[in-house]
Design an enzyme around this catalytic site. Sequence first.
Site, PDB file in Angstrom:
ATOM      1  N   LYS A   2      -9.259   3.590  -2.548  1.00 17.07           N
ATOM      2  CA  LYS A   2      -9.767   2.711  -1.443  1.00 17.07           C
ATOM      3  C   LYS A   2     -10.984   3.132  -1.029  1.00 17.07           C
ATOM      4  CE  LYS A   2      -7.457   0.890   2.605  1.00 17.07           C
ATOM      5  NZ  LYS A   2      -6.428   1.112   3.728  1.00 17.07           N
ATOM      6  N   LEU A  39      22.242  -0.309  31.747  1.00 17.24           N
ATOM      7  CA  LEU A  39      21.799  -1.814  32.250  1.00 17.24           C
ATOM      8  C   LEU A  39      21.749  -1.741  33.585  1.00 17.24           C
ATOM      9  CD1 LEU A  39      24.257  -4.426  30.389  1.00 17.24           C
ATOM     10  CD2 LEU A  39      21.915  -4.015  29.986  1.00 17.24           C
ATOM     11  N   SER A  40      20.712  -1.996  34.093  1.00 19.95           N
ATOM     12  CA  SER A  40      20.348  -1.810  35.622  1.00 19.95           C
ATOM     13  C   SER A  40      20.426  -3.215  36.333  1.00 19.95           C
ATOM     14  CB  SER A  40      18.911  -1.564  35.758  1.00 19.95           C
ATOM     15  OG  SER A  40      18.084  -2.426  35.254  1.00 19.95           O
ATOM     16  N   GLY A  41      20.767  -4.375  35.429  1.00 17.02           N
ATOM     17  CA  GLY A  41      20.747  -5.617  36.079  1.00 17.02           C
ATOM     18  C   GLY A  41      19.784  -6.231  36.182  1.00 17.02           C
ATOM     19  N   ILE A  50      15.709  -7.087  34.468  1.00 21.76           N
ATOM     20  CA  ILE A  50      15.123  -8.191  33.289  1.00 21.76           C
ATOM     21  C   ILE A  50      14.576  -7.035  32.167  1.00 21.76           C
ATOM     22  CG2 ILE A  50      12.514  -8.230  33.721  1.00 21.76           C
ATOM     23  CD1 ILE A  50      12.899 -11.031  33.101  1.00 21.76           C
ATOM     24  N   GLU A  86       0.787  -1.325   0.021  1.00 23.58           N
ATOM     25  CA  GLU A  86      -0.100  -0.244  -0.107  1.00 23.58           C
ATOM     26  C   GLU A  86       0.787   1.360  -0.118  1.00 23.58           C
ATOM     27  OE1 GLU A  86      -3.818   1.657   2.468  1.00 23.58           O
ATOM     28  OE2 GLU A  86      -2.705  -0.082   3.145  1.00 23.58           O
ATOM     29  N   CYS A 140      -5.990  -3.515   1.769  1.00 20.25           N
ATOM     30  CA  CYS A 140      -5.687  -3.631   3.136  1.00 20.25           C
ATOM     31  C   CYS A 140      -6.858  -3.586   3.791  1.00 20.25           C
ATOM     32  CB  CYS A 140      -4.877  -2.596   3.795  1.00 20.25           C
ATOM     33  SG  CYS A 140      -4.099  -2.847   5.162  1.00 20.25           S
ATOM     34  N   SER A 185      16.088  -3.728  31.064  1.00 18.06           N
ATOM     35  CA  SER A 185      17.098  -3.336  30.397  1.00 18.06           C
ATOM     36  C   SER A 185      17.823  -4.836  29.688  1.00 18.06           C
ATOM     37  CB  SER A 185      18.040  -2.699  31.108  1.00 18.06           C
ATOM     38  OG  SER A 185      18.687  -3.395  32.359  1.00 18.06           O
TER      39      SER A 185
END
Length: 718
Positions: A114, A363-365, A367, A45, A175, A369
């Site tokens: 359309k 990174l925070s440690g 899940i 489209e 569509c 990040s």
Amino acid sequence: MGHLITLATCSLNQWALDYQGNYERILASITISKERGATLRVGPELEIPGYGCLDHFLEGDTVLHSWEVLAKILTSDATMGIVCDIGMPVVHKNVIYNCRIIVHDCKILLIRPKMWLANDGNYRELRYFTPWAKHRQWEDHYLPRIIQAVNKQIKVPFGDAVISTMDTCIGVELCEELFTPASPHILMGLDGVEIFTNSSGSHHELRKLYTRVELIKEATLKLGGIYLYANQQGCDGDRLYYDGCAMIAVNGRVIAQGSQFSLTDVEVVTATVDIEDVRAHRAKSSRSMQAASSDRYYRVEVPFALTNGKFDEVREEDLVGLIGTKSMDVRYHAAEEEIALGPACWLWDYLRRSRTQGYFIPLSGGIDSCATAVIVYSMCRLVSEAALRGEQQVIVDARRMTGEPDSSSYVPSDPREFANRIFHTCYMGTENSSLETRRRAKQLSEAIGSYHVDLNMDSVVTAVRSLFGYVTGVRPQFRSHGGSNAENLALQNIQARLRMVLAYMFAQLLPWVRGKSGGLLVLGSANVDESLRGYLTKYDCSSADVNPIGGISKTDLKRFIAYAKDAFDLPILTSFLEAVPTAELEPITETYVQSDEADMGMTYDELSVFGRLRKVEKCGPYSTFTKLIHEWGAFLSPVQIAEKVKLFFFEHARNRHKMTTLTPSYHAESYSPDDNRFDLRPFLYPSRFPWQFKKIDEVAAVLPDRSTVIAVDKTKTE
């Protein structure tokens, strides 16, 4: 063997307003289709300007440049010997329409506007386009002079018509028209249309593909016919990822399917079918009676046959698509795989098209990040696999962002090595951080190969805290040290917001530290449930350039990490799955360790339920309560359910203002609260909902407590 036709449909990675690139990809798809012997080619489209132009569709330039691209296509010999279905906006009698241009031998056969527009969720087509309301009617459209100069055509049919070749009949569906109850293919099929084209700009959403496939199969199961589905692929400039998966279906069976997630810019799917099988499928008395009384479509006649008439000229590999052979099993990815692939492809498009040198994430440690980092690693895996297959565009893009010269022989063959060049991670610890989260962040960076920095930011936090004390004469304290709730919250937010400031500084300067030029894009890592609840600090490290997990639930992220642990050989991910989610913004004491779910007053699984009821099922506070009485009544009392409902809506409402600054996020979930595009609601609420909450309390007070009854019955049984 009857009348064989080789047909082509495609997925193109178009980019909004990239007219030159879009033109080249369209031309490449037509070339590939012709090389494979196809006599009909269908594209996505609005493929000429790109689907995601949004308010640019209101500009005259967009229409002008689209005609210029089409003129360039017609000037070449690309459309000689093949019927091409190409998408672009067209202004007819001063009205803008979303159209398909049907072309053959450098001539325009039909402009088909359309008729049913997508106008909810992520889509605002009625903002730019007007639907064609004159069903089974057509008018003359006078072509712009740029087209007249190319092919000497002055006017062409414009409207709801079909194409009649010497051997079959082709109808166009766009569509959203497939998703409507009264789809155009039904009436077209009853009037003898045997081949249907559908050009889509359909975005990826977790677990959505099944619906699309079932609609395509159903379109020809009762009706009979051949259905060619084309789709946009990639990130064309916004939060959506269009997931390709071009398909060909015949008489209710899918016989060819393209990839759903790919770094390939041009993917063409072809199959050779026997048109006689469609006619045999339609030889039913009831269908014939309905067809005999159906309304007529205007047929644009073209002196061209789609069948080649010579069986020995059909390519052997295309014969797998012949009806009569076993239909293929449609490939569905599990949700975990979709998370590994969709956001990764989106990130690659964003990275290469923004012409930056890589990504940076704190990174925070935890899940969230971690999941974001693993998705980037998945992107590096896809890039390496594509480069090893010899995909030149991927190699060229990788060389540019890594600073390798065009003449270099560098090929990103190892995902960890490539990650070390373009992916930068940083652990920003404070005195409230634990050794466990610091260790997990470092071990994850080593496992995926990112360039990692480890720092303590206590001196920065102390400086800000001291500045406040110097100015005001009072020094805020944490709650565990005797401070008030206001002090406690402010001290948490200081840490969170300073991480955002440091993230942008490191993203700008780390390439310079490594002797490279350019900068990095900062990645956010707030999941959809935290955004829904408002469990994030405004302008903290959730504020970033883009966020690949902003539309993914915590529950699905955990499933993804469990999948990636084995699929990507990352055993370190086990420790992330076992860790208790915590922001680590408050001091740890003998009696207190900060926990996300405890802070929120609800679990992530409960948040997902609230999100679906609020957005997908369109429930307000009272309707949510009545539904949960049935769903949760077996283990919670009406009063407990009432309290949970009131807490959710209170927190959601008072934090709604945070959604106005939400980082642009990959859209993956139907209950996303992103009000920048998807969830258009106020951000200033009567957050205690006095009328609604009073009604909930009144009903909860008189309803029987089924949870108590069940508990008693269970005790008797034992």
